[in-house]
Design an enzyme around this catalytic site. Structure first.
Site, PDB file in Angstrom:
ATOM      1  N   SER A  67      -6.377 -12.486   3.934  1.00  0.00           N
ATOM      2  CA  SER A  67      -5.564 -11.670   2.989  1.00  0.00           C
ATOM      3  C   SER A  67      -5.339 -10.422   3.618  1.00  0.00           C
ATOM      4  O   SER A  67      -5.718 -10.153   4.850  1.00  0.00           O
ATOM      5  CB  SER A  67      -6.445 -11.523   1.736  1.00  0.00           C
ATOM      6  OG  SER A  67      -7.459 -10.776   1.826  1.00  0.00           O
ATOM      7  N   TYR A  68      -4.347  -9.583   3.026  1.00  0.00           N
ATOM      8  CA  TYR A  68      -4.037  -8.323   3.469  1.00  0.00           C
ATOM      9  C   TYR A  68      -5.339  -7.647   3.837  1.00  0.00           C
ATOM     10  O   TYR A  68      -6.307  -7.373   2.912  1.00  0.00           O
ATOM     11  CB  TYR A  68      -3.363  -7.501   2.256  1.00  0.00           C
ATOM     12  CG  TYR A  68      -2.434  -6.235   2.876  1.00  0.00           C
ATOM     13  CD1 TYR A  68      -1.853  -6.285   4.099  1.00  0.00           C
ATOM     14  CD2 TYR A  68      -3.054  -5.192   2.464  1.00  0.00           C
ATOM     15  CE1 TYR A  68      -1.401  -5.305   4.539  1.00  0.00           C
ATOM     16  CE2 TYR A  68      -2.351  -3.949   2.657  1.00  0.00           C
ATOM     17  CZ  TYR A  68      -1.321  -3.833   4.006  1.00  0.00           C
ATOM     18  OH  TYR A  68      -1.079  -2.681   4.519  1.00  0.00           O
ATOM     19  N   PRO A  69      -5.337  -7.057   5.131  1.00  0.00           N
ATOM     20  CA  PRO A  69      -6.685  -6.398   5.493  1.00  0.00           C
ATOM     21  C   PRO A  69      -6.962  -4.879   5.167  1.00  0.00           C
ATOM     22  O   PRO A  69      -7.924  -4.343   5.744  1.00  0.00           O
ATOM     23  CB  PRO A  69      -6.815  -6.780   7.016  1.00  0.00           C
ATOM     24  CG  PRO A  69      -5.279  -6.580   7.242  1.00  0.00           C
ATOM     25  CD  PRO A  69      -4.625  -7.108   6.332  1.00  0.00           C
ATOM     26  N   ASP A  92       0.970  -1.186   0.053  1.00  0.00           N
ATOM     27  CA  ASP A  92       0.075   0.001   0.174  1.00  0.00           C
ATOM     28  C   ASP A  92       0.770   1.228   0.080  1.00  0.00           C
ATOM     29  O   ASP A  92       1.950   1.145   0.066  1.00  0.00           O
ATOM     30  CB  ASP A  92      -0.998   0.132   1.183  1.00  0.00           C
ATOM     31  CG  ASP A  92      -0.198  -0.288   2.636  1.00  0.00           C
ATOM     32  OD1 ASP A  92       1.009   0.008   2.624  1.00  0.00           O
ATOM     33  OD2 ASP A  92      -0.909  -0.462   3.412  1.00  0.00           O
TER      34      ASP A  92
END
Length: 628
Positions: free
Chosen positions: A333-335, A124
């Site tokens: 998964s990536y939150p 991100d």
């Protein structure tokens, strides 16, 4: 230069997981002179066969713990009395390693003899910026080190191996957007915090208190105060309505007035008398039509925070903390994602198959594999970085530390399975009647197939009492008709899901920071929370927010100073966030964004300073007279 690659993750748990996958479990673990901050950071040494041009390499996998570099004013400006607060808008700044010197030294030591650096930070904006911090530290001792980044959204073995085999470049634009945000938050926050603290510290009760300011926290506080004012200033109004009831086949059918309600009692009486004069009601329309309750969209971070608070009664900050832990343990998964559409290439059936192990929702997952699977709906958002939040493996309840972890994981699993199911199917019955000059209607619902509702227990859709048979054109004398009355009721104080929705709609913070901004205005004593009682069953038991006297005073003071452009309104911060996106898209440069935004806040600062007496008087009134 030896054929060695240094890999750096954003946190120790990710480094351990990645090293385990890449090494096949054949790694040696080395601790490096651990200090308090780095006690969990370790180096994992192993061999791995990277794609060309690297090939078989010696690898050291290590990590940072979030940001390693701090950004602050130079020493001449760090003390509160070193300058006038407005000078901080232009004061020189510097980057230092600060308390993380041992972590930086570890990176330097390993980078000296490394051919390449692979960044394994979260994918991100913040992860890109942390990646550039690591890169810059490494290049102080090895200017020619090659830098790549591994893109991954969960720590399943296949996903990690794919990321290692297909490295990409660091996204400099995203990193520059974060750098702009850090600088702006530092300058704007420090200038307003120092000024308003000094201004208000002579008020009783604030002598030793830091009255901190944040360009996201103040608009968040503004939403709370705005709703509080609406509740406090609400004046109930009397209204009247007409209700018609008819009993047929031992079923009491209530027909609701098409006008719903009026605030003129005499008008309602006149219309009611005309209905009675007609004596009979006539059926003008009978309709049965299929209806659906749509299955939910794939799960985003904002929705996880809102629904975790609404359905699980867990604060958004705790929900995100739990989700982060579930991710680092390899369970989900990536939150942190804005995406509500699954990539067509994802093997969703394989993910469903893993959930068949659950004794609770496993039979539903198995039914999907037996032919009930349907592709998820596509939302409108795709950040091109991460898929929607979903479980990557089945986890037994005993493997989770506490009840809240189990509930968050269960919600994510059930939400994912619901996305892969079918919409609920029903039949809607409607009967419209004309009674004198007025129209009325009754409706009923029959749920035919629950489908996704069988696993997504958080949604409710129940069959109502069936309507008896009516024939279009028939007339009947209503069993009962009367005038009802009531009063309008005020809105409730803001709940956390409502506050998050307002922040999201107005661009206050990011999906990753909203929970932190809410926590900060609570910690700073600007708002307090209480548990909502009664009312909506789902809302009952949730926290609702009300401002403290200090919080109300600050918002009212800045509103009177700044009017529609007040720093307690979302407009300035929303514009700042839009500029950050333009940096990411290559439409604006970091320097231009920083300069233009500083000038906007400088104008508000000077206006506030010119009317400082107003802010001080309002705050004093609220704190000494218990508000107004």
């Amino acid at each position: 230069m030896p054929n060695k690659i240094l890999c750096v993750a954003e946190k120790p748990s990710i480094a351990r997981a990645v090293a385990g996958h890449l090494s096949g479990g054949q790694q040696s673990v080395v601790s490096f002179a651990p200090l308090d901050i780095s006690i969990f950071v370790k180096n994992f040494d192993f061999h791995y066969n990277f794609p060309p041009p690297w090939g078989s390499c010696q690898v050291t996998m290590t990590s940072v713990i979030g940001h390693t570099v701090e950004w602050d004013f130079t020493k001449d400006y760090q003390k509160w009395n070193s300058c006038e607060p407005h000078h901080l808008f232009d004061a020189p700044t510097e980057k230092t390693v600060g308390d993380r010197k041992d972590i930086a030294e570890n990176i330097k030591t390993e980078a000296r003899c490394s051919r390449a650096l692979f960044i394994w930070t979260d994918c991100d904006r913040e992860g890109e910026y942390i990646g550039t911090e690591v890169r810059d530290i490494a290049r102080t001792v090895n200017p020619n080190i090659e830098v790549k980044r591994a893109r991954f959204s969960n720590i399943e073995r296949a996903h990690i191996l794919r990321a290692a085999q297909h490295p990409v470049e660091l996204d400099e634009r995203q990193a520059q957007a974060v750098a702009a945000r850090i600088e702006l938050d530092l300058r704007i926050g420090a200038a307003f915090t120092r000024w308003q603290t000094k201004l208000l510290q002579s008020i009783e009760g604030l002598e030793q208190k830091v009255i901190s300011y944040g360009s996201c926290q103040f608009p968040t506080l503004g939403f709370v105060v705005d709703r509080y004012r609406r509740v406090k200033n609400f004046v109930p109004e009397q209204f009247w309505s007409i209700k018609v009831m008819h009993k047929r086949d031992d079923i009491n059918v209530t027909f609701n007035w098409d006008r719903n309600r009026l605030f003129d009692r005499m008008m309602v009486i006149v219309l009611f008398e005309k209905c009675l004069q007609a004596k009979k009601a006539r059926v003008t329309k009978v309709q049965k039509k299929p209806t659906k309750k749509w299955k939910p969209l794939p799960l985003t971070t904002v929705e996880l925070q809102k629904l975790g608070s609404r359905f699980l009664h867990i604060t958004s900050q705790e929900v995100m903390s739990i989700a982060e832990k579930l991710y680092t343990n390899g369970f989900i998964s990536y939150p942190r994602t804005e995406t509500d559409q699954f990539d067509p290439g994802m093997d969703l059936r394989a993910l469903c198959e893993k959930q068949t192990q659950s004794p609770t929702w496993g039979p539903f997952a198995q039914n999907l594999l037996n032919g009930a699977f349907e592709s998820p709906r596509n939302g409108r958002n795709n950040d091109k970085a991460h898929p929607p939040i979903h479980p990557v493996t089945y986890v037994t309840p005993n493997a989770l530390a506490n009840q809240n972890e189990r509930r968050v994981y269960e919600f994510i699993a059930r939400r994912f399975l619901a996305c892969c199911s079918s919409d609920a199917v029903g039949e809607q019955s409607t009967v419209d009647i004309q009674y004198g000059p007025e129209g009325f209607h009754a409706s009923g619902l029959r749920v035919i197939a629950r489908n996704y509702l069988d696993v997504y227990v958080y949604d409710k859709w129940e069959s109502s009492q069936p309507l008896p048979q009516f024939i279009e054109g028939e007339e009947f004398v209503p069993t009962e008709a009367n005038i009802t009355d009531g009063k309008t009721t005020p809105p409730g104080f803001l709940t956390e899901p409502e506050l998050i929705a307002l922040m999201d709609a107005n661009g206050i913070g990011t999906d990753a920071t909203m929970a932190d901004h809410i926590a900060k205005i609570k910690d700073r004593g600007y708002v307090f929370t209480r548990v909502r009682a009664g009312g909506d069953q789902q809302a009952s038991g949730m926290e609702e927010f009300a401002p403290s006297n200090l919080g109300s005073a600050l918002v009212e003071g800045y509103d009177q100073i700044g009017f529609e452009n007040s720093v307690s309104k979302p407009f300035l911060r929303k514009e700042m966030e839009e500029k950050m996106k333009k940096i990411c898209e290559g439409q604006m440069e970091r320097h231009d964004v920083v300069h233009s935004t500083i000038e906007q806040y400088r104008e508000m600062f000077l206006r506030a300073k010119q009317q400082s007496r107003l802010l001080k008087d309002i705050t004093s009134r609220y704190l000494t007279d218990d508000g107004v």
